[in-house]
Design a protein around this motif. Structure first.
Motif, PDB file in Angstrom:
ATOM      1  N   SER A  85     -42.495 -28.729  62.781  1.00 56.90           N
ATOM      2  CA  SER A  85     -42.363 -27.267  62.738  1.00 56.90           C
ATOM      3  C   SER A  85     -43.704 -26.569  62.530  1.00 56.90           C
ATOM      4  CB  SER A  85     -41.417 -26.846  61.616  1.00 56.90           C
ATOM      5  OG  SER A  85     -41.440 -25.432  61.495  1.00 56.90           O
ATOM      6  N   PRO A  86     -44.045 -25.679  63.456  1.00 56.75           N
ATOM      7  CA  PRO A  86     -45.258 -24.885  63.263  1.00 56.75           C
ATOM      8  C   PRO A  86     -44.998 -23.677  62.364  1.00 56.75           C
ATOM      9  CG  PRO A  86     -44.270 -24.362  65.382  1.00 56.75           C
ATOM     10  CD  PRO A  86     -43.431 -25.457  64.768  1.00 56.75           C
ATOM     11  N   ASP A  87     -43.736 -23.438  61.994  1.00 59.07           N
ATOM     12  CA  ASP A  87     -43.344 -22.238  61.267  1.00 59.07           C
ATOM     13  C   ASP A  87     -43.106 -22.460  59.775  1.00 59.07           C
ATOM     14  OD1 ASP A  87     -43.310 -20.737  63.730  1.00 59.07           O
ATOM     15  OD2 ASP A  87     -41.454 -21.800  64.195  1.00 59.07           O
ATOM     16  N   HIS A  88     -43.377 -23.664  59.288  1.00 63.99           N
ATOM     17  CA  HIS A  88     -43.226 -23.973  57.868  1.00 63.99           C
ATOM     18  C   HIS A  88     -44.585 -24.357  57.300  1.00 63.99           C
ATOM     19  CE1 HIS A  88     -39.021 -24.279  59.085  1.00 63.99           C
ATOM     20  NE2 HIS A  88     -38.708 -24.136  57.813  1.00 63.99           N
ATOM     21  N   LYS A  89     -44.967 -23.728  56.205  1.00 62.72           N
ATOM     22  CA  LYS A  89     -46.253 -24.036  55.562  1.00 62.72           C
ATOM     23  C   LYS A  89     -46.304 -25.517  55.192  1.00 62.72           C
ATOM     24  CE  LYS A  89     -49.149 -22.681  51.691  1.00 62.72           C
ATOM     25  NZ  LYS A  89     -49.254 -21.839  50.494  1.00 62.72           N
ATOM     26  N   THR A  90     -45.242 -26.014  54.562  1.00 61.44           N
ATOM     27  CA  THR A  90     -45.117 -27.441  54.276  1.00 61.44           C
ATOM     28  C   THR A  90     -44.050 -27.980  55.218  1.00 61.44           C
ATOM     29  OG1 THR A  90     -45.679 -27.112  51.952  1.00 61.44           O
ATOM     30  CG2 THR A  90     -44.561 -29.175  52.526  1.00 61.44           C
ATOM     31  N   ASN A  91     -44.456 -28.846  56.127  1.00 64.36           N
ATOM     32  CA  ASN A  91     -43.493 -29.399  57.081  1.00 64.36           C
ATOM     33  C   ASN A  91     -43.371 -30.920  56.978  1.00 64.36           C
ATOM     34  OD1 ASN A  91     -45.851 -30.176  58.328  1.00 64.36           O
ATOM     35  ND2 ASN A  91     -45.694 -28.681  59.979  1.00 64.36           N
ATOM     36  N   THR A  92     -44.152 -31.521  56.099  1.00 61.13           N
ATOM     37  CA  THR A  92     -44.102 -32.973  55.882  1.00 61.13           C
ATOM     38  C   THR A  92     -44.215 -33.235  54.387  1.00 61.13           C
ATOM     39  OG1 THR A  92     -45.188 -33.347  58.006  1.00 61.13           O
ATOM     40  CG2 THR A  92     -45.198 -35.173  56.457  1.00 61.13           C
ATOM     41  N   ILE A  93     -43.374 -34.129  53.902  1.00 63.23           N
ATOM     42  CA  ILE A  93     -43.403 -34.464  52.481  1.00 63.23           C
ATOM     43  C   ILE A  93     -42.989 -35.929  52.327  1.00 63.23           C
ATOM     44  CG2 ILE A  93     -41.051 -33.790  51.890  1.00 63.23           C
ATOM     45  CD1 ILE A  93     -42.373 -32.245  49.493  1.00 63.23           C
ATOM     46  N   THR A  94     -43.542 -36.602  51.340  1.00 67.23           N
ATOM     47  CA  THR A  94     -43.213 -38.003  51.088  1.00 67.23           C
ATOM     48  C   THR A  94     -42.576 -38.126  49.712  1.00 67.23           C
ATOM     49  OG1 THR A  94     -45.087 -38.699  52.458  1.00 67.23           O
ATOM     50  CG2 THR A  94     -44.166 -40.336  50.973  1.00 67.23           C
ATOM     51  N   LEU A  95     -41.474 -38.858  49.662  1.00 69.17           N
ATOM     52  CA  LEU A  95     -40.771 -39.107  48.408  1.00 69.17           C
ATOM     53  C   LEU A  95     -39.930 -40.366  48.574  1.00 69.17           C
ATOM     54  CD1 LEU A  95     -37.490 -37.915  48.666  1.00 69.17           C
ATOM     55  CD2 LEU A  95     -38.867 -35.923  49.074  1.00 69.17           C
ATOM     56  N   ASP A  96     -39.257 -40.774  47.518  1.00 70.04           N
ATOM     57  CA  ASP A  96     -38.357 -41.932  47.586  1.00 70.04           C
ATOM     58  C   ASP A  96     -36.924 -41.422  47.462  1.00 70.04           C
ATOM     59  OD1 ASP A  96     -37.126 -44.401  47.590  1.00 70.04           O
ATOM     60  OD2 ASP A  96     -37.783 -44.948  45.580  1.00 70.04           O
ATOM     61  N   ILE A  97     -36.380 -40.923  48.566  1.00 73.18           N
ATOM     62  CA  ILE A  97     -35.074 -40.268  48.531  1.00 73.18           C
ATOM     63  C   ILE A  97     -33.915 -41.245  48.327  1.00 73.18           C
ATOM     64  CG2 ILE A  97     -34.547 -40.272  51.019  1.00 73.18           C
ATOM     65  CD1 ILE A  97     -33.709 -37.234  50.537  1.00 73.18           C
ATOM     66  N   ASP A  98     -34.103 -42.510  48.727  1.00 73.82           N
ATOM     67  CA  ASP A  98     -32.992 -43.466  48.643  1.00 73.82           C
ATOM     68  C   ASP A  98     -33.147 -44.495  47.518  1.00 73.82           C
ATOM     69  OD1 ASP A  98     -35.024 -44.956  49.775  1.00 73.82           O
ATOM     70  OD2 ASP A  98     -33.944 -45.394  51.627  1.00 73.82           O
ATOM     71  N   GLY A  99     -34.189 -44.359  46.693  1.00 76.05           N
ATOM     72  CA  GLY A  99     -34.335 -45.193  45.502  1.00 76.05           C
ATOM     73  C   GLY A  99     -34.688 -46.643  45.741  1.00 76.05           C
ATOM     74  N   ASP A 100     -35.274 -46.976  46.899  1.00 72.25           N
ATOM     75  CA  ASP A 100     -35.621 -48.372  47.168  1.00 72.25           C
ATOM     76  C   ASP A 100     -37.076 -48.698  46.828  1.00 72.25           C
ATOM     77  OD1 ASP A 100     -36.977 -47.104  49.228  1.00 72.25           O
ATOM     78  OD2 ASP A 100     -35.993 -48.213  50.843  1.00 72.25           O
ATOM     79  N   ASN A 101     -37.746 -47.768  46.153  1.00 74.87           N
ATOM     80  CA  ASN A 101     -39.157 -47.916  45.766  1.00 74.87           C
ATOM     81  C   ASN A 101     -40.098 -48.011  46.961  1.00 74.87           C
ATOM     82  OD1 ASN A 101     -38.694 -47.796  42.941  1.00 74.87           O
ATOM     83  ND2 ASN A 101     -37.958 -49.911  43.033  1.00 74.87           N
ATOM     84  N   LYS A 102     -39.675 -47.452  48.102  1.00 75.03           N
ATOM     85  CA  LYS A 102     -40.511 -47.365  49.301  1.00 75.03           C
ATOM     86  C   LYS A 102     -40.619 -45.897  49.676  1.00 75.03           C
ATOM     87  CE  LYS A 102     -38.985 -51.828  51.044  1.00 75.03           C
ATOM     88  NZ  LYS A 102     -38.210 -52.503  52.069  1.00 75.03           N
TER      89      LYS A 102
END
Length: 183
Positions: free
Chosen positions: A49-66
């Protein structure tokens, strides 16, 4: 008679040789035909998306430590916005109204994520609860009984409207994505 036998042998050798050439030509032609019939790899129907200031983020959404990479994307065919998740285990999910969507976690009126201009990570153990009471009035966390509160087991994606009270969490639980309205 010898002439007839010689002629028959010559014709047999000629036929055998022609058959061998045809078999070789067929063997050569087969891979070309297979390559022509192989379907082209489908290109994505969306861009970052060119219309979002933050369009990429990294986290561990599924709890597998990856690390899981989440992107806000825009459809190139109809201009709608959604989310892609490249999970650390290699799974690839498309959330929202996009072509090829694998999950429809958000309410229908919120699926087109142009509204979600603030994107952040909500920490593991974030407490969620119903933010409104039976009359539709907002309630503070301290007014919510403990048995109505839930702590999210993994990090989640916090989406909100800047300087407004429209926000929620996209989180993973029991093998799928869920949405929780926070304001």
């Amino acid at each position: 008679m010898n002439k007839q036998i010689a002629l028959a042998v010559f014709a047999s050798v000629l036929t055998f040789t022609n058959c061998q050439k045809k078999k070789e030509e067929q063997a050569i032609a087969t891979p070309i035909t297979e390559r022509v019939n192989t379907p082209e790899e489908k290109k994505p129907d969306f861009i970052l998306s060119p219309d979002h200031k933050t369009n990429t983020i990294t986290l561990d959404i599924d709890g597998d430590n990856k690390a899981d990479r989440i992107e806000i994307v825009k459809s190139t065919s109809d201009g709608l916005y959604g989310i892609t998740v490249k999970r650390g285990n290699g799974a690839f999910d498309i959330i929202g109204p996009l072509v090829g969507s694998t999950h429809r976690a958000l309410p229908e009126d919120m699926e087109d994520l142009i509204w979600a201009q603030d994107v952040a990570v909500a920490e593991k153990n974030t407490i969620i609860y119903e933010v409104t009471d039976e009359n539709g009035d907002l309630r503070a966390e301290e007014d919510v009984p403990e048995d109505e509160k839930t702590a999210l087991p993994y990090e989640s994606l916090h989406l909100s409207i800047p300087e407004s009270c429209g926000s929620g969490l996209l989180y993973w639980l029991d093998g799928t994505y869920h949405w929780h309205q926070t304001s």
